[in-house]
Design a protein around this motif. Structure first.
Motif, PDB file in Angstrom:
ATOM      1  N   ASP A  45       0.854  -1.191   0.000  1.00  0.00           N
ATOM      2  CA  ASP A  45       0.000   0.000   0.000  1.00  0.00           C
ATOM      3  C   ASP A  45       0.889   1.240   0.000  1.00  0.00           C
ATOM      4  OD1 ASP A  45      -2.735   1.216   0.329  1.00  0.00           O
ATOM      5  OD2 ASP A  45      -1.762   2.039   2.110  1.00  0.00           O
TER       6      ASP A  45
ATOM      7  N   THR B 219      -0.693   7.612  -3.924  1.00  0.00           N
ATOM      8  CA  THR B 219      -0.360   7.993  -5.305  1.00  0.00           C
ATOM      9  C   THR B 219      -0.783   9.431  -5.566  1.00  0.00           C
ATOM     10  OG1 THR B 219      -2.466   7.088  -6.087  1.00  0.00           O
ATOM     11  CG2 THR B 219      -0.539   5.648  -6.200  1.00  0.00           C
TER      12      THR B 219
ATOM     13  N   THR C   5       7.665  -7.673  -7.519  1.00  0.00           N
ATOM     14  CA  THR C   5       6.476  -7.079  -8.105  1.00  0.00           C
ATOM     15  C   THR C   5       6.793  -5.622  -8.371  1.00  0.00           C
ATOM     16  OG1 THR C   5       4.094  -6.701  -7.834  1.00  0.00           O
ATOM     17  CG2 THR C   5       5.449  -6.524  -5.852  1.00  0.00           C
TER      18      THR C   5
ATOM     19  N   PHE D  94       5.376  -1.649  -9.644  1.00  0.00           N
ATOM     20  CA  PHE D  94       4.236  -0.749  -9.744  1.00  0.00           C
ATOM     21  C   PHE D  94       4.641   0.572 -10.387  1.00  0.00           C
ATOM     22  CE2 PHE D  94       3.149  -3.559  -6.280  1.00  0.00           C
ATOM     23  CZ  PHE D  94       1.772  -3.746  -6.389  1.00  0.00           C
ATOM     24  N   ASN D  95       3.725   1.135 -11.137  1.00  0.00           N
ATOM     25  CA  ASN D  95       3.828   2.534 -11.532  1.00  0.00           C
ATOM     26  C   ASN D  95       3.504   3.338 -10.285  1.00  0.00           C
ATOM     27  OD1 ASN D  95       3.162   5.184 -12.404  1.00  0.00           O
ATOM     28  ND2 ASN D  95       2.771   4.423 -14.470  1.00  0.00           N
TER      29      ASN D  95
ATOM     30  N   THR E 136       0.558   5.992 -10.646  1.00  0.00           N
ATOM     31  CA  THR E 136      -0.838   5.548 -10.788  1.00  0.00           C
ATOM     32  C   THR E 136      -1.230   4.454  -9.822  1.00  0.00           C
ATOM     33  OG1 THR E 136      -0.305   3.826 -12.424  1.00  0.00           O
ATOM     34  CG2 THR E 136      -0.664   6.075 -13.247  1.00  0.00           C
ATOM     35  N   GLY E 137      -0.260   3.745  -9.263  1.00  0.00           N
ATOM     36  CA  GLY E 137      -0.556   2.624  -8.378  1.00  0.00           C
ATOM     37  C   GLY E 137      -0.800   1.320  -9.107  1.00  0.00           C
ATOM     38  N   GLU E 138      -0.681   1.320 -10.448  1.00  0.00           N
ATOM     39  CA  GLU E 138      -0.952   0.121 -11.232  1.00  0.00           C
ATOM     40  C   GLU E 138       0.259  -0.813 -11.244  1.00  0.00           C
ATOM     41  OE1 GLU E 138      -3.831  -0.778 -12.710  1.00  0.00           O
ATOM     42  OE2 GLU E 138      -4.728   1.004 -11.742  1.00  0.00           O
ATOM     43  N   GLN E 139      -0.011  -2.104 -10.999  1.00  0.00           N
ATOM     44  CA  GLN E 139       1.055  -3.091 -11.122  1.00  0.00           C
ATOM     45  C   GLN E 139       1.316  -3.366 -12.597  1.00  0.00           C
ATOM     46  OE1 GLN E 139       0.114  -7.078  -9.838  1.00  0.00           O
ATOM     47  NE2 GLN E 139       2.248  -7.583  -9.394  1.00  0.00           N
ATOM     48  N   PHE E 140       2.583  -3.455 -12.984  1.00  0.00           N
ATOM     49  CA  PHE E 140       2.888  -3.714 -14.392  1.00  0.00           C
ATOM     50  C   PHE E 140       3.666  -5.002 -14.611  1.00  0.00           C
ATOM     51  CE2 PHE E 140       6.354  -1.015 -12.845  1.00  0.00           C
ATOM     52  CZ  PHE E 140       7.479  -1.707 -13.272  1.00  0.00           C
TER      53      PHE E 140
ATOM     54  N   GLY F 123       2.763   1.005 -19.774  1.00  0.00           N
ATOM     55  CA  GLY F 123       1.905   2.069 -19.243  1.00  0.00           C
ATOM     56  C   GLY F 123       2.635   3.012 -18.317  1.00  0.00           C
TER      57      GLY F 123
ATOM     58  N   ASP G 238       6.794   9.243 -14.643  1.00  0.00           N
ATOM     59  CA  ASP G 238       6.355   8.279 -13.643  1.00  0.00           C
ATOM     60  C   ASP G 238       7.532   7.615 -12.924  1.00  0.00           C
ATOM     61  OD1 ASP G 238       3.784   8.824 -14.388  1.00  0.00           O
ATOM     62  OD2 ASP G 238       3.541   7.014 -15.623  1.00  0.00           O
TER      63      ASP G 238
END
Length: 322
Positions: free
Chosen positions: A64, A67, A98, A100-101, A104-108, A163, A168
């Motif tokens: 957690d 963002t 793992t 993350f961006n 944005t909080g998005e996992q890539f 993304g 970022d």
């Protein structure tokens, strides 16, 4: 195994209390004793302190963070500290991760924690991302977070396919599963007369001085540094650094020059017989020099820059077994 995307002293006890003996070192912790770091050690930062990571080492983490999360440079935080020996840089490591961006909080990206499907990453100084700076000083068995600003993550270019925009930041959480030596490390042995002399750069990269004699007619091998690890057996998959020369002193191959070690199975199906003999029975952490006559090398066949009938010289650092 997959390659990571290319963004990318005990306390004194009171009298009368029994002291607890520490467990003997094993694995990478034993093999890496006395090595000096080749990269700057990791450091923290205000932004990475905003990241929360839950879960045990080896399990899928729950992560957690607010963002957009914007850090400065490369920030590292140890969430779970292992006891497997500290990374020193310029080496190969096995990781679960793992990514993350951070904006944005998005996992890539991500590996499957708790499995053997970890990634292999070479820690190379000043690379982009500079995981050598991010992870040097972290111990094997640790779970860490690494926050890279846009410049350090992707040089401000973004990664459209993932993304990730030009501004970022990137957040990784790593489980450091294992590590391999950056170079041979152990007890130095006296060189044998008649074999090439080996001269080492500070990084461990070897050079040779050949004796003013004809090439030996038979295979010869000498252990120059004896490591403390397991012996190599036929069929083992090993991680090594090596350089090879013909007897006239012409270098024809070197993993050091490529900036990363090599990994292969020790058998005669994939390697010349002389190279197999050079490795069999050698302990992990060792360095050997081997002189290989043509019949145990490429024989009467030319091989790239190697003329037919060449006697070969290899210096090999055995960095680990997979």
């Amino acid at each position: 195994m997959k390659k990571l995307v290319a963004l990318l002293v005990p306390a004194l006890l009171l009298s009368g209390c029994a002291a607890t003996e520490s467990a003997p070192l094993t694995g990478y912790a034993l093999l890496s004793q006395g090595l000096e770091a080749s990269c700057e050690a990791f450091s923290g930062g205000d932004a990475i302190e905003q990241v929360s990571v839950e879960g045990e080492f080896g399990s899928e983490p729950t992560i957690d963070f607010p963002t957009p999360l914007v850090g400065s440079g490369i920030e590292t935080k140890v969430f779970i500290e292992g006891d497997g020996g500290a990374l020193v840089g310029s080496q190969r490591v096995a990781l679960h991760f793992t990514g993350f961006n951070a904006s944005t909080g998005e996992q890539f990206q991500g590996s499957e924690f708790g499995t053997e499907d970890y990634i292999i990453q070479d820690l190379i100084a000043d690379s982009k991302p500079d995981f050598c700076k991010a992870l040097t000083g972290v111990k094997v068995g640790s779970r860490v977070g690494v926050l890279l600003d846009a410049t350090n993550a992707h040089d401000g270019a973004g990664v459209e396919s993932l993304g990730i925009g030009a501004e970022d930041a990137i957040l990784f959480v790593f489980d450091v599963v294992d590590a391999y030596l950056p170079k041979a490390n152990g007890d130095s042995k006296a060189p044998e007369a008649g074999l090439p002399a080996v001269i080492l750069a500070p990084s461990g990269q070897p050079g040779i001085q050949l004796p003013a004699t004809d090439a030996p007619a038979e295979f010869k091998r000498s252990v120059l540094i004896e490591g403390k690890g397991e012996e190599i057996a036929i069929g083992d998959t090993v991680v090594v650094h090596y350089s090879g020369w013909t007897w006239d002193g012409t270098q024809f191959d070197s993993s050091w020059e490529r900036g990363a070690p090599a990994s292969f199975q020790v058998n005669s199906e994939g390697l010349i017989e002389g190279f197999v003999q050079a490795l069999e029975g050698v302990k992990v952490g060792s360095q050997v020099v081997a002189v290989i006559p043509p019949e145990l090398g490429y024989g009467d066949n030319a091989q790239g820059a190697i003329p037919a009938g060449s006697t070969l010289v290899f210096v090999v650092d055995v960095l680990g077994k997979e």
